[in-house]
Design a protein around this motif. Sequence first.
Motif, PDB file in Angstrom:
ATOM      1  N   VAL A  98       0.384  -1.079   0.644  1.00 34.52           N
ATOM      2  CA  VAL A  98      -0.338  -0.036  -0.105  1.00 34.52           C
ATOM      3  C   VAL A  98       1.139   1.687  -0.329  1.00 34.52           C
ATOM      4  CG1 VAL A  98      -1.992  -0.765   1.046  1.00 34.52           C
ATOM      5  CG2 VAL A  98      -0.208   0.238   2.317  1.00 34.52           C
ATOM      6  N   ALA A  99       0.118   2.014  -0.753  1.00 36.50           N
ATOM      7  CA  ALA A  99       1.234   3.362  -0.698  1.00 36.50           C
ATOM      8  C   ALA A  99       2.599   3.071  -1.099  1.00 36.50           C
ATOM      9  CB  ALA A  99       1.136   4.202   0.347  1.00 36.50           C
ATOM     10  N   PRO A 100       2.613   3.135  -2.533  1.00 34.56           N
ATOM     11  CA  PRO A 100       4.066   3.219  -3.053  1.00 34.56           C
ATOM     12  C   PRO A 100       4.468   3.991  -2.943  1.00 34.56           C
ATOM     13  CG  PRO A 100       2.200   2.561  -4.066  1.00 34.56           C
ATOM     14  CD  PRO A 100       1.263   2.558  -3.179  1.00 34.56           C
ATOM     15  N   LYS A 107      13.233   5.006  -5.402  1.00 32.96           N
ATOM     16  CA  LYS A 107      13.587   4.689  -6.441  1.00 32.96           C
ATOM     17  C   LYS A 107      14.138   5.979  -7.447  1.00 32.96           C
ATOM     18  CE  LYS A 107      10.998   1.869  -9.323  1.00 32.96           C
ATOM     19  NZ  LYS A 107       9.921   1.792  -9.541  1.00 32.96           N
ATOM     20  N   SER A 108      13.543   7.030  -6.674  1.00 36.01           N
ATOM     21  CA  SER A 108      14.227   8.245  -8.156  1.00 36.01           C
ATOM     22  C   SER A 108      15.836   8.666  -7.778  1.00 36.01           C
ATOM     23  CB  SER A 108      13.013   9.167  -7.813  1.00 36.01           C
ATOM     24  OG  SER A 108      13.308  10.106  -6.855  1.00 36.01           O
ATOM     25  N   LYS A 109      16.216   7.605  -6.981  1.00 31.72           N
ATOM     26  CA  LYS A 109      17.305   9.313  -6.033  1.00 31.72           C
ATOM     27  C   LYS A 109      17.901   8.018  -6.987  1.00 31.72           C
ATOM     28  CE  LYS A 109      14.973  11.593  -3.855  1.00 31.72           C
ATOM     29  NZ  LYS A 109      14.630  12.866  -4.053  1.00 31.72           N
ATOM     30  N   GLU A 132       5.302  -5.773  -7.396  1.00 29.38           N
ATOM     31  CA  GLU A 132       4.220  -5.141  -7.036  1.00 29.38           C
ATOM     32  C   GLU A 132       5.225  -3.608  -7.524  1.00 29.38           C
ATOM     33  OE1 GLU A 132       0.657  -4.443  -5.182  1.00 29.38           O
ATOM     34  OE2 GLU A 132       1.362  -5.861  -4.231  1.00 29.38           O
ATOM     35  N   MET A 133       6.493  -3.937  -7.403  1.00 31.93           N
ATOM     36  CA  MET A 133       7.238  -2.547  -7.203  1.00 31.93           C
ATOM     37  C   MET A 133       8.224  -2.485  -8.287  1.00 31.93           C
ATOM     38  SD  MET A 133       5.944  -2.036  -4.598  1.00 31.93           S
ATOM     39  CE  MET A 133       6.384  -0.322  -4.631  1.00 31.93           C
ATOM     40  N   ASP A 134       8.572  -3.305  -9.370  1.00 32.03           N
ATOM     41  CA  ASP A 134       8.857  -3.045 -10.589  1.00 32.03           C
ATOM     42  C   ASP A 134      10.292  -2.903 -10.191  1.00 32.03           C
ATOM     43  OD1 ASP A 134       9.579  -3.592 -13.384  1.00 32.03           O
ATOM     44  OD2 ASP A 134       8.881  -1.508 -13.580  1.00 32.03           O
ATOM     45  N   PHE A 135      11.324  -3.624  -9.531  1.00 34.70           N
ATOM     46  CA  PHE A 135      12.215  -2.830  -8.931  1.00 34.70           C
ATOM     47  C   PHE A 135      13.154  -4.204  -8.637  1.00 34.70           C
ATOM     48  CE2 PHE A 135      15.833  -1.143  -6.202  1.00 34.70           C
ATOM     49  CZ  PHE A 135      16.992  -0.097  -6.840  1.00 34.70           C
ATOM     50  N   PRO A 136      14.288  -4.713  -8.407  1.00 34.33           N
ATOM     51  CA  PRO A 136      14.757  -5.999  -8.114  1.00 34.33           C
ATOM     52  C   PRO A 136      15.076  -5.847  -7.060  1.00 34.33           C
ATOM     53  CG  PRO A 136      16.082  -4.933  -9.831  1.00 34.33           C
ATOM     54  CD  PRO A 136      15.413  -4.236  -9.413  1.00 34.33           C
ATOM     55  N   ILE A 137      14.417  -6.563  -5.201  1.00 34.37           N
ATOM     56  CA  ILE A 137      14.123  -6.647  -4.042  1.00 34.37           C
ATOM     57  C   ILE A 137      15.213  -8.429  -3.853  1.00 34.37           C
ATOM     58  CG2 ILE A 137      12.893  -7.782  -2.458  1.00 34.37           C
ATOM     59  CD1 ILE A 137      10.616  -5.932  -3.433  1.00 34.37           C
ATOM     60  N   VAL A 138      16.248  -8.091  -2.850  1.00 33.03           N
ATOM     61  CA  VAL A 138      17.174  -9.500  -2.984  1.00 33.03           C
ATOM     62  C   VAL A 138      16.876  -9.313  -1.311  1.00 33.03           C
ATOM     63  CG1 VAL A 138      19.646 -10.400  -2.818  1.00 33.03           C
ATOM     64  CG2 VAL A 138      18.724  -8.868  -4.938  1.00 33.03           C
ATOM     65  N   ALA A 139      16.262 -10.794  -0.900  1.00 34.65           N
ATOM     66  CA  ALA A 139      16.489 -11.360   0.716  1.00 34.65           C
ATOM     67  C   ALA A 139      17.904 -12.005   0.543  1.00 34.65           C
ATOM     68  CB  ALA A 139      15.652 -11.939   0.222  1.00 34.65           C
ATOM     69  N   VAL A 140      18.334 -11.377   2.109  1.00 33.73           N
ATOM     70  CA  VAL A 140      19.381 -11.451   3.213  1.00 33.73           C
ATOM     71  C   VAL A 140      19.311 -12.832   3.726  1.00 33.73           C
ATOM     72  CG1 VAL A 140      21.066 -10.790   4.224  1.00 33.73           C
ATOM     73  CG2 VAL A 140      20.422  -9.329   2.415  1.00 33.73           C
ATOM     74  N   TYR A 141      19.667 -13.688   3.590  1.00 33.32           N
ATOM     75  CA  TYR A 141      19.092 -14.549   4.447  1.00 33.32           C
ATOM     76  C   TYR A 141      20.330 -15.462   4.955  1.00 33.32           C
ATOM     77  CZ  TYR A 141      20.881 -18.597   1.595  1.00 33.32           C
ATOM     78  OH  TYR A 141      20.838 -19.579   1.355  1.00 33.32           O
ATOM     79  N   LYS A 142      19.739 -16.308   6.764  1.00 37.70           N
ATOM     80  CA  LYS A 142      20.669 -16.976   7.732  1.00 37.70           C
ATOM     81  C   LYS A 142      20.678 -19.026   7.350  1.00 37.70           C
ATOM     82  CE  LYS A 142      22.834 -17.328  12.506  1.00 37.70           C
ATOM     83  NZ  LYS A 142      22.637 -16.975  13.386  1.00 37.70           N
ATOM     84  N   ARG A 143      22.028 -18.731   7.104  1.00 37.81           N
ATOM     85  CA  ARG A 143      21.446 -20.648   6.971  1.00 37.81           C
ATOM     86  C   ARG A 143      21.200 -21.317   8.131  1.00 37.81           C
ATOM     87  NH1 ARG A 143      26.105 -23.959   3.945  1.00 37.81           N
ATOM     88  NH2 ARG A 143      25.917 -22.102   1.412  1.00 37.81           N
ATOM     89  N   ILE A 144      20.247 -22.532   7.512  1.00 39.87           N
ATOM     90  CA  ILE A 144      19.883 -23.543   8.282  1.00 39.87           C
ATOM     91  C   ILE A 144      21.559 -24.321   8.390  1.00 39.87           C
ATOM     92  CG2 ILE A 144      17.577 -24.762   9.211  1.00 39.87           C
ATOM     93  CD1 ILE A 144      16.146 -23.557   7.345  1.00 39.87           C
ATOM     94  N   LYS A 145      21.032 -24.969   9.364  1.00 40.17           N
ATOM     95  CA  LYS A 145      22.345 -25.666   9.841  1.00 40.17           C
ATOM     96  C   LYS A 145      21.679 -27.348   9.091  1.00 40.17           C
ATOM     97  CE  LYS A 145      23.642 -24.314  14.612  1.00 40.17           C
ATOM     98  NZ  LYS A 145      24.069 -25.070  16.261  1.00 40.17           N
TER      99      LYS A 145
END
Length: 299
Positions: A98-100, A107-109, A132-145
């Motif tokens: 909502v409210a994008p 993004k404009s910066k 919905e954002m038309d921008f590459p979104i990358v997820a940072v995650y922690k590995r499971i044992k």
Amino acid sequence: MQLLAYRLVYPVLWVISKLPWKLFYVFSSGIYVITYYVIGYRKKIVTENLLLVFPEKSQKEIKKIRRNFYKHMCDMFMEMIKSLSISKKEMTKRFKVVAPEAFENLKSKNKSIIVLMGHYANYEWAIAAQFEMDFPIVAVYKRIKNKYFDQLAHRIRGRFDNRLIESHNVVKEITRDKVNKNLCAYGMLSDQSPKLKNAHYWADFMGIKVPVITGGEVISKRLDMAVAYLKVEKVKRGHYQAKFVTITEDAKNSDDHYITKTYIKMLEEQIRNKPEFYLWTHKRWKHRNSKAHKAVIID
């Protein structure tokens, strides 16, 4: 043994993920009864956390928050399983941005963006924001044992061609993107408790002085990025909405710890408003009494 456990569990998870929504949530309610009343999964930790941060609440209020939290936690766990087979259309329907305007402004910066998140509502479904954002979104995650379940989590989080970065590689990967002029938004869960040896900054979180993670701030200042908070809220069972809230358009020139303090304040506001949607099973305040804080910066 790990492989055997994975091969036994995965087919069951796949079948569960294909259940119709009504039956799916009936199943989740059953899991709640077993988890809360029979197993009592981490109930002591949850109770201690709630009593610690809400000393003003009555025993009745604490128990109500605790029950509602377990209901939500079971739903969220089940929804993660649902991600094995959910369609893009269905996920977009159930996780709306909502409210994008704030994100469009960032993004404009012409900068990459650090998106700070908390373990609140359904943070796992935040990957739907990219639709919905038309921008590459990358997820940072922690590995499971368990490497096989780590592969499963990787498969779930990367089902829609999401790019994933392991936490120990995040600086290298974001720096490489900077050099190659690849603009991305990097989602980071930043409310975990860091190891004491890595505790460089202590601040109040829910009224308790604890070490806090500052990686998002450090990276954004070093690489001249913008920073936003992803405010995820639960609308009703199985439905969420998210809003990008700007923290700074110019991290490089922001005051030290401004980004971290602002992030904590935003997350706190959500928790105090609807505490049942926060992940209380983590030992977030375990270092509160450590003498190590005498050797680091305290704000």
